[in-house]
Design an enzyme around this catalytic site. Structure first.
Site, mmCIF file in Angstrom:
data_model
loop_
_atom_site.group_PDB
_atom_site.id
_atom_site.type_symbol
_atom_site.label_atom_id
_atom_site.label_comp_id
_atom_site.label_asym_id
_atom_site.label_seq_id
_atom_site.Cartn_x
_atom_site.Cartn_y
_atom_site.Cartn_z
ATOM 1 C CG ASN A 55 -4.265 -17.454 8.858
ATOM 2 O OD1 ASN A 55 -3.922 -18.145 9.802
ATOM 3 N ND2 ASN A 55 -3.732 -17.591 7.653
ATOM 4 C CG HIS A 140 -2.721 -19.981 -5.142
ATOM 5 N ND1 HIS A 140 -2.416 -19.400 -3.934
ATOM 6 C CD2 HIS A 140 -3.851 -19.369 -5.574
ATOM 7 C CE1 HIS A 140 -3.329 -18.473 -3.647
ATOM 8 N NE2 HIS A 140 -4.209 -18.445 -4.626
ATOM 9 N NE ARG A 165 -0.956 -16.400 -5.771
ATOM 10 C CZ ARG A 165 -0.862 -16.293 -4.442
ATOM 11 N NH1 ARG A 165 -1.573 -15.385 -3.803
ATOM 12 N NH2 ARG A 165 -0.082 -17.091 -3.756
ATOM 13 C CE1 TYR A 177 1.632 -14.619 0.602
ATOM 14 C CE2 TYR A 177 1.782 -14.125 -1.741
ATOM 15 C CZ TYR A 177 1.028 -14.474 -0.635
ATOM 16 O OH TYR A 177 -0.313 -14.692 -0.768
ATOM 17 C CG ASP A 228 -0.634 -11.688 -3.552
ATOM 18 O OD1 ASP A 228 -0.533 -10.452 -3.400
ATOM 19 O OD2 ASP A 228 -1.049 -12.450 -2.663
ATOM 20 C CG HIS A 230 1.202 -10.989 0.480
ATOM 21 N ND1 HIS A 230 1.524 -11.050 1.808
ATOM 22 C CD2 HIS A 230 0.022 -11.634 0.347
ATOM 23 C CE1 HIS A 230 0.590 -11.706 2.467
ATOM 24 N NE2 HIS A 230 -0.344 -12.077 1.595
ATOM 25 C CD GLU A 254 -4.037 -11.015 -4.551
ATOM 26 O OE1 GLU A 254 -4.255 -11.278 -3.348
ATOM 27 O OE2 GLU A 254 -3.968 -11.900 -5.434
ATOM 28 C CD GLU A 280 -5.279 -11.268 0.652
ATOM 29 O OE1 GLU A 280 -4.613 -11.841 1.528
ATOM 30 O OE2 GLU A 280 -5.272 -11.625 -0.533
ATOM 31 N NE ARG A 301 -8.020 -11.084 -4.690
ATOM 32 C CZ ARG A 301 -7.574 -11.870 -3.721
ATOM 33 N NH1 ARG A 301 -6.856 -11.380 -2.722
ATOM 34 N NH2 ARG A 301 -7.866 -13.158 -3.713
ATOM 35 C CG HIS A 330 -8.657 -13.944 0.545
ATOM 36 N ND1 HIS A 330 -7.384 -14.222 0.091
ATOM 37 C CD2 HIS A 330 -8.717 -14.426 1.815
ATOM 38 C CE1 HIS A 330 -6.710 -14.841 1.044
ATOM 39 N NE2 HIS A 330 -7.491 -14.976 2.090
ATOM 40 C CG ASP A 334 -6.742 -17.150 4.971
ATOM 41 O OD1 ASP A 334 -7.404 -17.363 3.937
ATOM 42 O OD2 ASP A 334 -6.227 -16.045 5.218
ATOM 43 C CD GLU A 357 -6.793 -16.555 -3.295
ATOM 44 O OE1 GLU A 357 -5.604 -16.868 -3.075
ATOM 45 O OE2 GLU A 357 -7.369 -15.604 -2.718
ATOM 46 C CD1 TRP A 420 5.535 -12.342 5.487
ATOM 47 C CD2 TRP A 420 3.322 -12.371 5.507
ATOM 48 N NE1 TRP A 420 5.146 -13.567 5.042
ATOM 49 C CE2 TRP A 420 3.765 -13.604 5.044
ATOM 50 C CE3 TRP A 420 1.949 -12.152 5.590
ATOM 51 C CZ2 TRP A 420 2.908 -14.656 4.663
ATOM 52 C CZ3 TRP A 420 1.081 -13.170 5.222
ATOM 53 C CH2 TRP A 420 1.561 -14.413 4.764
#
Length: 420
Positions: A55, A140, A165, A177, A228, A230, A254, A280, A301, A330, A334, A357, A420
């Site tokens: 991605n 999600h 999630r 996010y 998550d 992130h 996560e 991931e 993951r 994951h 993407d 997921e 990010w």
């Protein structure tokens, strides 16, 4: 009943001449988002496809495949999956990293697809057969605030999901996010150059326990809840959050802190029993070796498409099993349906499976990538089609040209670059 094993099946997979790779091609398409697919064809006309999507850096992988990998594939025996994997991994001086391992995964998955078609067996049978009937998945749920997020969790439960999630907007943060107006999907790579977002850790740490207190109050103890982070927190901040969330019994927390320093998870473990998941963005077994062998995580993951394919993920899963760590691949949008199909066959076989997921692809994506897997009552089921059960409509794919897009970046409120 057909009782052929994988080794017996290889005997009916044609001659070496039949299995010789004579052609390989790349298909770059954007049916809602960008995907890179590798197609490998043998002399007998049997073909297989593998996902090569990274991605925001799709063309880097496409170039690596076109310029460095494909020329080395022509003339090789497609049945020598392990040897080809070793050729591209051990034979590469500049090994590992997301670009190389994504390219290698595409080759590996395409070869397993060919093997399945030549033997007439679905991929999970080549791996050793079923360990379960269906694969537990999580969806999600997200919302601009706690009220909206809780309502979305309720919608997923009504659809039959057993695990969800949950992410919600953070007060004072314009673009948090995981929050999407699409609800069933989340695609953060929105523009040709990265969107800059702002992050505030104190506000987030205050909000998340409130979110899960509400979710447990409104939806009860039986639904599995995940969250998550992130990579946004320092290890001590992650430890605090994990401890604060203990009363709400998360299935996992996560990516609670960046995992380049695997030892940082030791601090989180010392302070909390909330289950941890990470990986991931990992590309090899070396990225998670310390985490697994010291039992610092509960779920790994790493995904097939970014971790060198089925051949390498088997090694990671077996290593994880020795230490009581389960898989939790994951599975966001993407990754193309090709990767999802391969992952579901892997999930169906792998003994130490945890969860998968599952973010639904756009209608256009599903049309470009017809597949035989299906969802029912909170689980995904792989099909019985030989190989991984996913194909590509090349004529339709050509109608969706590549569209340059990159993932966002994050800064703190004072302008400092952040994860990010």
């Amino acid at each position: 009943m057909d009782m052929r094993t994988a080794s017996e099946g290889s005997a009916v997979a044609g001659t070496v001449s039949d299995r010789t790779i004579v052609f390989a091609d790349l298909i770059v398409t954007c049916p809602g988002r960008n995907f890179v697919t590798l197609k490998i064809v043998t002399r007998s006309g049997v073909s297989g496809i593998g996902d090569a999507t990274l991605n925001g850096r799709e063309l880097a992988v496409a170039s690596y495949l076109k310029d460095h990998v494909v020329p080395n594939l022509i003339g090789r025996d497609a049945g020598r999956i392990e040897d080809i994997w070793q050729f591209f991994y051990r034979g590469s001086y500049w090994r590992r990293g997301p670009v190389q391992m994504t390219a290698l995964a595409a080759v590996d998955v395409a070869l397993w697809d060919i093997f399945g078609k030549m033997t007439g067996l679905p991929l999970y049978r080549l791996l050793g057969g079923r360990s379960r009937d269906g694969v537990l998945v999580y969806g999600h749920a997200n919302g601009k605030d706690i009220d909206e997020c809780s309502a979305e969790v309720g919608k997923y439960i009504a659809q039959g999901y057993k695990a969800v999630r949950a992410q919600c907007g953070v007060p004072g943060i314009k673009k948090a996010y995981g929050i999407s107006s699409l609800k069933n999907a989340y695609e953060p790579a929105e523009s040709e150059l990265p969107v800059e977002s702002v992050w505030a850790t104190p506000a987030y740490l205050s909000l998340v326990p409130q979110l899960f207190e509400r979710l447990r109050s409104e939806h009860g103890p039986d639904i599995e809840l995940l969250h998550d982070v992130h990579h946004r927190l320092s290890p001590i901040e992650a430890a605090r959050l994990a401890r604060d969330l203990e009363p709400y019994r998360l299935f996992w927390l996560e990516d609670s802190t960046p995992a380049e320093n695997q030892k940082s998870f030791e601090l989180i473990r010392r302070h909390s029993v909330t289950p941890l998941a990470v990986g991931e963005i990992f590309n090899s077994i070396w990225d998670c070796k310390h985490l697994i062998e010291n039992q610092l995580i509960d779920y790994i993951r790493t995904t097939i498409v970014h971790g060198g394919g089925i051949t390498h993920l088997r090694r990671i899963a077996d290593f994880a099993a020795l230490h009581g760590v389960r898989t939790g691949f994951h599975g966001a949008t993407d990754l193309s349906p090709v990767c999802m199909g391969a992952a579901l066959h892997f999930d169906t076989w792998v003994p130490n499976f945890g969860i998968q997921e599952y973010m639904r692809h756009a209608v256009e994506t599903d049309e470009v990538f017809p597949h035989d897997y299906s969802f029912n009552a909170g689980r995904l089921y792989c099909g019985e089609t030989p190989g991984h059960g996913v194909t590509i409509n090349e004529k339709l794919a050509a109608k969706y040209p590549y569209s340059p897009r990159q993932l966002p970046i994050a800064r703190l409120e004072d302008g400092t670059m952040w994860d990010w």
